[in-house]
Design an enzyme around this catalytic site. Sequence first.
Site, PDB file in Angstrom:
ATOM      1  N   ASN A   1       0.820  -1.204   0.000  1.00  0.00           N
ATOM      2  CA  ASN A   1       0.000   0.000   0.000  1.00  0.00           C
ATOM      3  C   ASN A   1       0.860   1.263   0.000  1.00  0.00           C
ATOM      4  OD1 ASN A   1      -1.984   1.932   0.365  1.00  0.00           O
ATOM      5  ND2 ASN A   1      -3.169   0.686   1.771  1.00  0.00           N
ATOM      6  N   ASP A   2       1.425   1.610   1.142  1.00  0.00           N
ATOM      7  CA  ASP A   2       2.180   2.862   1.220  1.00  0.00           C
ATOM      8  C   ASP A   2       3.356   2.908   0.249  1.00  0.00           C
ATOM      9  OD1 ASP A   2       0.523   3.809   3.175  1.00  0.00           O
ATOM     10  OD2 ASP A   2       1.731   2.997   4.807  1.00  0.00           O
ATOM     11  N   VAL A   3       3.979   1.750   0.014  1.00  0.00           N
ATOM     12  CA  VAL A   3       5.200   1.745  -0.801  1.00  0.00           C
ATOM     13  C   VAL A   3       4.906   1.956  -2.283  1.00  0.00           C
ATOM     14  CG1 VAL A   3       6.456   0.309   0.829  1.00  0.00           C
ATOM     15  CG2 VAL A   3       5.201  -0.778  -1.031  1.00  0.00           C
ATOM     16  N   VAL A   4       3.613   1.978  -2.653  1.00  0.00           N
ATOM     17  CA  VAL A   4       3.243   2.275  -4.035  1.00  0.00           C
ATOM     18  C   VAL A   4       2.295   3.477  -4.101  1.00  0.00           C
ATOM     19  CG1 VAL A   4       3.585  -0.059  -4.939  1.00  0.00           C
ATOM     20  CG2 VAL A   4       1.389   0.544  -3.927  1.00  0.00           C
TER      21      VAL A   4
ATOM     22  N   SER B   1      -1.350   1.684   7.542  1.00  0.00           N
ATOM     23  CA  SER B   1      -0.883   2.996   7.983  1.00  0.00           C
ATOM     24  C   SER B   1      -2.017   3.995   8.091  1.00  0.00           C
ATOM     25  CB  SER B   1       0.155   3.533   7.008  1.00  0.00           C
ATOM     26  OG  SER B   1      -0.497   3.869   5.812  1.00  0.00           O
TER      27      SER B   1
END
Lengths: 100, 462
Positions: free
Chosen positions: B389-392, B430
């Site tokens: 999620n956050d890393v993309v 997150s």
Amino acid sequence: MEPTTLILLLFIFILSAFLGFELISKVPSQLHTPLMSGSNAISGITIVGALLAIIQSNDSQFAGWLGFAALILASINVVGGYMVTDRMLGMFRKKEAKKD
Amino acid sequence: MEPITIIVNVAYIISAILFIYGIRMLGKAETARQGNLVSAIGMLIAVVMTLVHQDVFDNFGMILLGIAIGGGIGYYAAQRVEMTGMPELVALFNGFGGLASLTVGWAEYQRLFETGQSSIFTSIVIFLTVLIGGVTFTGSVLAWGKLSGRFGGGDPFPGSRMLNASLLGIMLICGVMMVLFGGSTAGYALFSAVIILSLIFGYTGVMPIGGGDMPVVVSLLNSLSGLAASAAGFVIGNNVLIVAGCLVGASGLILTVIMCRAMNRTLGSVLMGGFGSTSSGSSGVEGEMKAASIEDAYYVLEAADSVIFVPGYGMAVAQAQHVVRELGEILEANGTEVRYVVHPVAGRMPGHMNVLLAEADVPYEQLVEMEDVNPTMESVDVAIVIGANDVVNPAALTDEGSPIYGMPIIKVHEARTVYALKRGRGKGFSGIVNALFFGENTRMLFGDAKGTLSELVAQFKD
């Protein structure tokens, strides 16, 4: 404790800290978890402190039992930590062997 | 100095050298496994020589029993754990290490108290040992709970900073008074208060930190457990504890900083909490998520020349790594170029995804770095995001108001088509909205990742 001994121990501590900072400056990210796990096992060195507490339990029965509790906890940390690290790294190696 | 004392101390030096080489070898792929073994031998030498040194016969049964119980539990847990659950286990082991150091400090305090040998110096280092050990224990247990989903994610409560600051203040005051009243009953009462307060502080300190930051927290707690062992070394005047504990403390701190840097955050901002628990940022996301069917995905994948997989924690939760590899192999047999892109902080620990993909026998050469893929992302036909999620999240590049602004991401939104596997429409761990999922070229495949991928594999086999 003698002041000279204290200074010596502090000296060792500071040098170890600098050594620790230098040791792992360049680590590929896939090794971060095994490294954390492996160094976590090393922090189980407190097992030596637990053994000494048991050995000196002639002075205090209760301290001996505390040492016994510490020994169990530290043993979990040491044995579990090294084994789970080995399992993780074993998976990396299996794959390399296949490549050959 | 007796000859036996000299021999034992030389053995401790050898142990320390083995630990240093062990950590160093752990940092290189070719030597990592031997490095772990080398450091284990160092530990064995330290333990055996400690027993040789002392007159242990009175307590030999107790010692063997303790090692057997603890070793048995550790062995069982290490063998039983699924690789997906491993970050939690490391956190838990770490907590036990912290509690062990606390107990060693307590035992020594007890012994000195009963024999009337308290001194200012030992009182200070015992205070530090108990403080750090206690925080490590409850902090690690809470991190374990958060990682394994037993406790909720970020759970801030009003005034948590004030509470933590005052707890720390009270502990320091108790510590100073405990040193001043060393050897007295009042001193013992203050010492007990420090134990209890440190345990509370570990809990309230980690509590407000969001689940997405747990990798950083576990790494920092790992560093702290080393420092606790080192402090215990000062308590009993033992070099090997000081050196080994301090090595772990320093290298753990470096690792923590590396992880913070990968997320473009500072350690301070992580510890202050708040991130991952608020819904701030990414407020301007418009459009809606477009769901796709398995058949759609099948046709697109079948025609693709280049496919990348981007795994995240969702893959670990769904235990989907084996079926991911299976789909990868099928695609490759179909003439598609298959690569796996792992973000440095994907999952719950750095390298977590690498371990899982290795477990599933994904070929090493198909694992590529984020930096190598990003410039050529436009030539990628399909990017399959599995529970990441956050890393993309493109907000990291565009939205200055986003808490993750500036974090390097895998730019899958520049690929021709994105398939995002996700359990539901909710926000991720997150708590930040992800604009990727609303993107023009993004199709959502809702449901359990393992189930979805298995269906895709079945489609290919038909």
